[in-house]
Design an enzyme around this catalytic site. Structure first.
Site, mmCIF file in Angstrom:
data_model
loop_
_atom_site.group_PDB
_atom_site.id
_atom_site.type_symbol
_atom_site.label_atom_id
_atom_site.label_comp_id
_atom_site.label_asym_id
_atom_site.label_seq_id
_atom_site.Cartn_x
_atom_site.Cartn_y
_atom_site.Cartn_z
ATOM 1 N N SER A 24 0.852 -1.198 0.000
ATOM 2 C CA SER A 24 0.000 0.000 0.000
ATOM 3 C C SER A 24 0.884 1.243 0.000
ATOM 4 O O SER A 24 2.040 1.183 0.425
ATOM 5 C CB SER A 24 -0.881 0.025 1.245
ATOM 6 O OG SER A 24 -0.133 0.434 2.367
ATOM 7 N N ASP A 25 0.341 2.347 -0.474
ATOM 8 C CA ASP A 25 1.040 3.602 -0.258
ATOM 9 C C ASP A 25 1.010 3.856 1.251
ATOM 10 O O ASP A 25 0.241 3.249 1.987
ATOM 11 C CB ASP A 25 0.411 4.749 -1.056
ATOM 12 C CG ASP A 25 1.408 5.884 -1.292
ATOM 13 O OD1 ASP A 25 2.397 5.949 -0.535
ATOM 14 O OD2 ASP A 25 1.207 6.699 -2.201
ATOM 15 N N PHE A 26 1.865 4.768 1.715
ATOM 16 C CA PHE A 26 2.115 4.890 3.154
ATOM 17 C C PHE A 26 0.969 5.552 3.912
ATOM 18 O O PHE A 26 0.502 6.605 3.528
ATOM 19 C CB PHE A 26 3.392 5.701 3.366
ATOM 20 C CG PHE A 26 4.637 4.863 3.272
ATOM 21 C CD1 PHE A 26 4.716 3.806 2.390
ATOM 22 C CD2 PHE A 26 5.728 5.127 4.082
ATOM 23 C CE1 PHE A 26 5.859 3.026 2.301
ATOM 24 C CE2 PHE A 26 6.879 4.361 4.006
ATOM 25 C CZ PHE A 26 6.952 3.306 3.122
#
Ligand code: BGC
Length: 727
Positions: A288-290
């Site tokens: 996932s993006d952060f």
């Protein structure tokens, strides 16, 4: 074993005042110092001694490890190791050291050790700052890009990471996108080839992460905007470049923050499970993006998300619970863990230790590569009366104007995840001084006073104005952190710089403008005043030297525009800041300008050289599954130079509406004056297909293809021949 999944204090953190945050950060840092995280003793733990295994052996090994693991241990592999409490607190700054995920001390399984980004290694203070990706897109140089990937891989590994999120291939639908600098341009073929090259280079040393999958090209609303697009647009315009990187063997794909057709990309079963894993056969894992890259435990896991980064908010214990309640199957968990372990095993055998060491960060070889990249990325847009190159022997004094001539302007250094901290940055003024030595007098003024500009301009042989953008006007956007960066609301140069250019040009006919920035700026209102324009983008730590070497002709420019410079913003697709919903169309960039029959200020693929090239003898034939396009290119000028040869295709009598031309291949050739070379560019038949929404498949038509080759996308520049498969 899990970290605290109570996230309430993350929200609280962002709700704190600056003063309160400072206090909180200090307390967290003190605590971190007292109890620093423990790590495995060896880089690859139980995989350290593995020699490269055959695929089948790897899968058997994973079967055995999975049997050993408890559900908690499996899910631990899928959960970022960062504590929620540490989310906003980074010692001594964001991205300074790698972000870990799934490092299991008990099972001796190495963690993912994540670092950014597209411009170079963001860790520490000594890495090489390359020109940004959009600049490198202008080089159209896949061989160079692969070498840059290798250098980044060596530095990343030397800094202690094993995964580099450097391959950003979101299409530049609109140049106001705040992170335009992080991608390679507006065209899928160019973006895909460059992204694949970077992937190949990085993966000689560490895992490459390709991001942000997909449709992530609006910054300020990235956490919520919903993108709609019809299936043909999805398949033909927004996804092929991701597939190109997946086909190049990318270990990891990062999902985007935004929503697609109503579902967050980090949960999006259609994108992650159906297209990426099933249709494309992706063997790696999704990350996932952060923080806030996923929003729901069950939907994300079932949607194909393999790893929540960097803070575990929704996986960890919540995912264990969801499995126990039967909301997520163990098979889903095992598929994700298998993918993660597969890549850890694969990369444990990649690279050899003696290649890595702290002395590799920003080493001479890499900084020279950064200079080469900048030299090959600088686009010469205009050069009336052959003002450039300047002649060192003839010029006596130059005037350099503009505050950007003296600042280290290397991109999104304020809040961006792509910010690199090199040992030094050569500014344009320093670069000019380096090359001019005592031969040429250089006067610098910041350009704030019109009279002063004119006074000194009248007395100079040439004036160099440095203008454009900085991280104040564009970049990654942090909703909690003030006003700088983000998407741009205007594509114009700021007024002060336009006035600076006009004042200089009024006083001196030999005025040269050099533009910096990630997104392009419009040139139509001021270009007529000046004889020469260059775009140098954010040119990395050696940019000043590269610029000086081009201006004085040590290097002959060869770069071409990776993005259209429109005559006005009206030539661009619909865009507005703050949108919650947007539809991405089949047309943008040069597709849209072509469709409307308009003329851009400078077309996609355009760029000048100090020499000239002519094209002849365009010839097309099939060879196996490829269509081979051959064309003779002659250097008709007086200097040696490199030419970027572009192949476009148009379609006659297609059953569906097609773009008027599409870039399908490109190549570079170096030619001495008077020499001719034959360039061969192979197009795969697949790239001529269209996606049929009705039949849900790609179709290769038996129609007449108009194959075009030339120096830019401009109609008049292109040679054409008709081609059919049955010929
Ligand atoms: C960015 C990613 C980046 C990640 C980690 C996110 O905010 O969108 O591109 O890789 O942070 O730094």
């Amino acid at each position: 074993m899990f970290i605290n999944t109570d996230i309430s204090h993350v929200d609280e953190y962002y709700g704190l005042s600056e003063e309160e945050r400072k206090k909180f950060d200090k307390a967290v840092l003190e605590e971190l110092e007292k109890t620093p995280p423990k790590h495995l003793e060896t880089e690859w733990g139980r995989f350290q001694k593995l020699t490269r295994e055959a695929d089948e052996e790897v899968e058997n090994l994973i079967d055995n490890i999975l049997k050993e693991m408890t559900l908690e241990q499996k899910i631990y592999q899928m959960s970022g190791d960062n504590l929620p409490k540490h989310a906003g607190v980074n010692p001594p700054r964001y991205n300074f050291t790698p972000y870990y995920a799934g490092e299991d001390l008990e099972l001796d399984i190495p963690g993912i050790k994540f670092t950014d980004g597209p411009t170079g290694i963001v860790m520490g203070y000594h890495s090489t700052a390359f020109p940004v990706s959009i600049a490198r897109g202008a080089s159209f140089d896949v061989e160079l890009e692969e070498r840059i990937g290798e250098a980044m891989g060596i530095e990343g590994r030397s800094g202690g990471a094993n995964l580099l999120a450097g391959v950003c291939v979101n299409l530049l639908r609109h140049p106001a996108w705040g992170r335009a600098q992080e991608t390679y341009g507006e065209d899928s073929c160019l973006v895909g080839e460059m992204g694949a090259a970077l992937t190949r280079g990085i993966q000689k040393h560490m895992m490459a992460c390709v991001k942000h999958f997909a449709f992530n090209s609006l910054e300020n609303v990235r956490f919520r905007v919903n993108v709609e697009a019809d299936e043909r647009t999805v398949r033909e315009i927004y996804l092929p470049h991701f597939k190109r990187c997946v086909d190049a063997g990318a270990a990891c794909v990062m999902s985007a923050y935004n929503r697609f057709r109503g579902t967050y990309c980090g949960h999006n079963g259609y994108l992650l499970n159906h297209i990426l894993k099933k249709e494309w056969g992706f063997q790696g894992f999704v990350m996932s993006d952060f923080m806030w890259g996923i929003r729901d435990t069950v939907e994300a896991a079932n949607g194909g998300q393999c790893m929540e980064m960097d803070v575990t908010q929704f996986f960890g214990e919540k995912l264990v619970k969801a499995v126990k309640e039967g909301k997520v199957s163990e098979a889903v968990i095992e598929d994700a863990v298998r993918r993660i372990l597969r890549q850890k095993i694969r990369f444990a055998g990649v690279g050899s230790e003696e290649n890595y060491g702290i002395e590799k960060m920003g080493c001479k070889e890499h900084t020279l590569l950064a200079r080469e990249a900048s030299e090959k990325s600088t686009v010469l847009l205009k050069n009336e009366d052959k003002l450039l190159p300047l002649n060192l022997a003839e010029i006596r004094n130059i005037l350099v104007v503009g505050p950007k001539a003296v600042i280290p302007n290397i991109g999104d250094t304020k809040k961006g995840s792509s910010a690199v901290y090199p040992d030094y940055v050569v500014t344009p003024l320093e670069g000019l001084k380096n090359i001019c030595g005592n031969h040429v007098g250089i006067r610098y003024i910041d350009g704030s006073c019109r009279h002063m500009i004119q006074y000194y301009a009248q007395r100079a042989d040439a004036v160099i104005v440095i203008a454009g953008l900085t991280c104040e006007e564009e970049g990654e956007y942090d909703e909690t952190g003030g006003q700088s960066g983000g998407d741009r609301d205007s594509l114009e140069l700021n007024r002060a710089e336009r006035e600076m250019i006009e004042a200089a040009a009024e006083a001196n006919a030999n005025t040269i403008v050099c533009l910096q920035g990630g997104g392009i700026v419009l040139t139509s209102s001021w270009e007529k005043y000046v004889k020469a324009i260059l775009i140098q983008w954010y040119s990395g730590m050696e940019g000043g030297n590269a610029l000086a070497r081009i201006l004085f002709g040590v290097v002959n420019p060869s770069a071409k525009l990776p993005v259209t410079i429109p005559a006005s913003a009206q030539q661009l697709p619909f865009y507005h800041q703050g949108l919650e919903e947007i539809k991405y169309d089949f047309y943008h960039g040069y597709f849209l300008v072509d469709k409307r029959g308009e003329t851009a200020s400078y077309p996609f693929g355009y760029g000048l050289s100090y020499t000239s090239f002519s094209y002849k003898n365009l010839f097309v034939q099939t060879k196996g599954n490829d269509v081979i396009v051959s064309v003779d290119v002659t250097n008709t000028g007086e200097r040696a130079g490199e030419e970027i040869v572009q192949v476009y295709v148009a379609y006659s009598e297609s059953a569906v509406e097609r773009h008027l031309k599409e870039l399908k291949g490109f190549s570079k050739i170096f030619l001495e004056p008077g020499h001719t070379g034959c360039v061969h560019i192979a197009l795969s038949k697949e790239c001529l297909q269209y996606y049929s929404e009705r039949e849900e498949r790609w179709i290769l038509e038996n129609i007449t293809y108009i194959i075009m080759a030339g120096p830019s996308s401009k109609e008049e520049d292109l040679l054409k021949v008709n081609f059919r498969f049955d010929e």
